[in-house]
Design a protein around this motif. Structure first.
Motif, PDB file in Angstrom:
ATOM      1  N   PHE A 106      24.601 106.219   8.869  1.00 18.94           N
ATOM      2  CA  PHE A 106      24.124 106.597   7.524  1.00 18.94           C
ATOM      3  C   PHE A 106      25.284 106.544   6.527  1.00 18.94           C
ATOM      4  CE2 PHE A 106      20.331 109.449   8.933  1.00 18.94           C
ATOM      5  CZ  PHE A 106      19.769 108.354   9.537  1.00 18.94           C
ATOM      6  N   LYS A 108      27.794 104.649   6.739  1.00 17.18           N
ATOM      7  CA  LYS A 108      28.047 103.222   6.503  1.00 17.18           C
ATOM      8  C   LYS A 108      27.062 102.680   5.459  1.00 17.18           C
ATOM      9  CE  LYS A 108      28.925  99.301   9.574  1.00 17.18           C
ATOM     10  NZ  LYS A 108      28.731  98.833  10.938  1.00 17.18           N
ATOM     11  N   VAL A 109      25.793 103.087   5.617  1.00 21.23           N
ATOM     12  CA  VAL A 109      24.766 102.654   4.654  1.00 21.23           C
ATOM     13  C   VAL A 109      25.142 103.165   3.260  1.00 21.23           C
ATOM     14  CG1 VAL A 109      22.336 102.822   3.960  1.00 21.23           C
ATOM     15  CG2 VAL A 109      22.919 102.648   6.383  1.00 21.23           C
ATOM     16  N   SER A 112      27.833 101.114   1.773  1.00 22.47           N
ATOM     17  CA  SER A 112      27.530  99.720   1.413  1.00 22.47           C
ATOM     18  C   SER A 112      26.368  99.606   0.426  1.00 22.47           C
ATOM     19  CB  SER A 112      27.239  98.898   2.671  1.00 22.47           C
ATOM     20  OG  SER A 112      26.139  99.438   3.348  1.00 22.47           O
ATOM     21  N   ALA A 113      25.625 100.700   0.193  1.00 23.27           N
ATOM     22  CA  ALA A 113      24.467 100.609  -0.701  1.00 23.27           C
ATOM     23  C   ALA A 113      24.700 101.350  -2.015  1.00 23.27           C
ATOM     24  CB  ALA A 113      23.230 101.172   0.010  1.00 23.27           C
ATOM     25  N   SER A 115      25.474 100.445  -4.869  1.00 22.61           N
ATOM     26  CA  SER A 115      24.896  99.828  -6.069  1.00 22.61           C
ATOM     27  C   SER A 115      23.367  99.735  -5.996  1.00 22.61           C
ATOM     28  CB  SER A 115      25.481  98.431  -6.251  1.00 22.61           C
ATOM     29  OG  SER A 115      25.105  97.637  -5.135  1.00 22.61           O
ATOM     30  N   ALA A 116      22.788 100.109  -4.840  1.00 26.45           N
ATOM     31  CA  ALA A 116      21.331  99.968  -4.680  1.00 26.45           C
ATOM     32  C   ALA A 116      20.594 100.955  -5.580  1.00 26.45           C
ATOM     33  CB  ALA A 116      20.938 100.189  -3.224  1.00 26.45           C
ATOM     34  N   LEU A 117      19.438 100.502  -6.051  1.00 23.35           N
ATOM     35  CA  LEU A 117      18.637 101.302  -6.978  1.00 23.35           C
ATOM     36  C   LEU A 117      18.300 102.681  -6.406  1.00 23.35           C
ATOM     37  CD1 LEU A 117      17.027 101.234  -9.654  1.00 23.35           C
ATOM     38  CD2 LEU A 117      15.126 100.209  -8.378  1.00 23.35           C
ATOM     39  N   HIS A 118      18.005 102.710  -5.095  1.00 24.47           N
ATOM     40  CA  HIS A 118      17.547 103.958  -4.476  1.00 24.47           C
ATOM     41  C   HIS A 118      18.603 104.575  -3.556  1.00 24.47           C
ATOM     42  CE1 HIS A 118      13.583 103.111  -6.083  1.00 24.47           C
ATOM     43  NE2 HIS A 118      13.695 101.884  -5.603  1.00 24.47           N
ATOM     44  N   ALA A 119      19.870 104.277  -3.797  1.00 20.20           N
ATOM     45  CA  ALA A 119      20.950 104.762  -2.924  1.00 20.20           C
ATOM     46  C   ALA A 119      20.953 106.288  -2.816  1.00 20.20           C
ATOM     47  CB  ALA A 119      22.294 104.268  -3.446  1.00 20.20           C
ATOM     48  N   SER A 121      18.620 108.318  -2.683  1.00 17.94           N
ATOM     49  CA  SER A 121      17.563 108.879  -1.820  1.00 17.94           C
ATOM     50  C   SER A 121      18.057 109.107  -0.397  1.00 17.94           C
ATOM     51  CB  SER A 121      16.338 107.969  -1.813  1.00 17.94           C
ATOM     52  OG  SER A 121      16.631 106.765  -1.139  1.00 17.94           O
ATOM     53  N   LEU A 122      19.180 108.481  -0.064  1.00 18.68           N
ATOM     54  CA  LEU A 122      19.713 108.613   1.304  1.00 18.68           C
ATOM     55  C   LEU A 122      20.397 109.965   1.505  1.00 18.68           C
ATOM     56  CD1 LEU A 122      20.136 106.915   3.931  1.00 18.68           C
ATOM     57  CD2 LEU A 122      22.367 106.307   3.022  1.00 18.68           C
ATOM     58  N   SER A 125      18.562 112.646   3.591  1.00 19.16           N
ATOM     59  CA  SER A 125      18.497 112.280   5.024  1.00 19.16           C
ATOM     60  C   SER A 125      19.842 112.511   5.690  1.00 19.16           C
ATOM     61  CB  SER A 125      18.167 110.804   5.195  1.00 19.16           C
ATOM     62  OG  SER A 125      16.866 110.547   4.869  1.00 19.16           O
TER      63      SER A 125
END
Lengths: 214, 242
Positions: A106, A108-109, A112-113, A115-119, A121-122, A125
């Protein structure tokens, strides 16, 4: 009294050796303890038969055989309980490993995420998984302590068996032509008790190291 | 990871693949996502090694709590060995997978996710604004194996059928069918065990209106290449190792 007790090398759990292998090794040692306890039980049955044949010559030996049998039964019962505990510990090891792995991935995600729109939300979790991991870790440590205490209990019958073996030798010396047979029984009990002691000692050493590392 | 939108309507189909950070010694896989307004289905989400890049990629299209469904076409590790990690990330999600494989798939770790068993004759996955058909494809190659058909988008996810083994970084669609055939031949002859199963599948699939046939490895087929693939596969003898 015990030849190798405190100097006996403990089961090696190097930092690189996985917790899985250490817990599985403990289970294997316990399984061997069970076999040895059964051998003591068999030795007790043999001793009883010999003492019965020897009659008056082995009068002092007869009550000892009952003690030996009781000790074997007690050890078997204790090891059964410990095995259940060791199994729980193994399951917790798997669970903890999965959670640790999930946390690692997680993170790592999250890295690496970015810039993601829904980053974002992680985040929840990740926090929940970290919390579950911490809970699992605590539960694991508690089980290690309980198992250590149970293993200490198994040491008692093993010690008592060695005392009884010493008494058996004395009684056997007065059993005339049955001397050799009864001495063999005493040797067998003594040897089995020594093995149990050594194996349990190794298990405790390995568990202490896991507990320290945990 | 490369993301290719292959359908855009009231909902989306997105193909994820060609991960440049994938270790060289694991097979390359295509993952597909169906994204509706409130839900998200991951089709064959991949192996453990792919979990982090896959989730990171999906976060461009959906928040974690809207990834509600997973589908596993069969039990292979490149399909779903990441299950234990999804189980931690998406504790309220559902996994749609063969009833026959339930006891096996749970070895990957499935304590929180709800396992929705698929019967041998298939079923549906209802995502609210779209209902997908689960099409049986048993023995192609796994003994309990399913494809997914979306009649609205006319996309057919074919699992290992149509797969090709080729170098990394290749285009996502077949551009020259004749040149592509040799990249598929051995895979189908060796991994697919049954000519009888193959014929039954072709009869079933020929009856569907398909614009894109989307396999789990290699390239997708679109337009006339879908029919070309079905014709080629029909003529191919499979199960060659016996």
């Amino acid at each position: 009294m015990f030849r190798k007790s405190d100097t006996e090398p403990t089961m090696q759990v190097s930092p690189s050796k996985s917790q899985f292998v250490a817990v599985a090794s403990i289970a294997a040692e316990l399984s061997a303890v069970m076999e040895v306890a059964k051998e003591i039980s068999l030795a007790a049955a043999n001793a009883k038969a010999i003492a019965f044949r020897a009659g008056e010559k082995a009068k002092g030996f007869q009550p000892i055989t009952d003690f030996i049998n009781e000790l074997a039964k007690e050890t078997i019962a204790l090891v059964n309980d410990i095995n259940e505990h060791a199994l729980k510990l193994y399951r917790l090891t798997v669970k903890e490993h999965r959670m640790a792995e999930a946390c690692k991935r997680f993170e790592k995600v999250a890295a690496s995420a970015e810039s993601a729109l829904h980053a974002a939300s992680l985040r929840e979790s990740l926090q929940q998984t970290r919390q579950r991991h911490a809970d699992c870790h605590r539960e694991f440590s508690r089980h290690v302590s309980e198992l250590l205490s149970q293993l200490a209990d198994v040491m008692h019958p093993a010690r008592a068996a060695r005392v009884i073996a010493a008494n058996s030798r004395i009684e056997a010396s007065q059993a005339g032509e049955y001397l050799q047979s009864l001495q063999a029984v005493a040797e067998s009990v003594d040897h089995a008790a020594q093995i149990i002691h050594d194996k349990v000692h190794k298990c405790r050493g390995a568990l202490s190291m896991i507990g320290t590392a945990a | 990871m490369k993301m290719t939108k292959i359908y855009e309507g009231a909902y989306q189909w997105i193909m994820y693949g060609r991960d440049p950070y994938k270790p060289d010694n694991i097979i390359d896989t295509n993952q597909y996502v169906v994204r509706t307004d409130k839900r998200c289905l991951l089709i064959d989400p991949g192996g453990i090694e792919l979990f982090a890049p896959m989730l990171a990629a999906v976060l461009h299209h959906a928040p974690v709590d809207e990834i509600t469904d997973l589908f596993a076409s069969h039990q292979d590790p490149d399909i779903i060995s990441s299950l234990g990690l999804w189980d931690q990330a998406l504790p309220h999600a559902k996994l749609h997978a063969a009833a026959l494989w339930e006891g096996f798939l749970r070895h990957f770790g499935c304590e929180s996710i709800q396992y929705v068993p698929i019967a041998d004759n298939g079923g549906v996955i209802n995502l609210g604004s779209v209902e997908l058909q689960i099409v049986p494809a048993h023995y192609l190659h796994s003994s309990a194996n399913f494809n997914i058909y979306d009649p609205q988008a006319k996309i057919f996810f074919s699992g290992d059928i149509g797969a090709a083994l080729e170098a990394p970084g290749k285009p996502v669609f077949v551009e020259n069918f004749d040149a592509h055939v040799e990249k598929m031949r051995y895979f189908h002859q060796r991994w697919m065990p049954s000519n009888q199963a193959k014929r039954a599948w072709i009869d079933r699939v020929r009856g569907l209106d398909i614009d894109i046939l989307a396999p789990q490895h290699g390239r997708m087929f679109k337009g006339d290449d879908v029919k070309r693939f079905l014709d080629w596969f029909e003529a191919l003898q499979v199960g060659i190792a016996v």
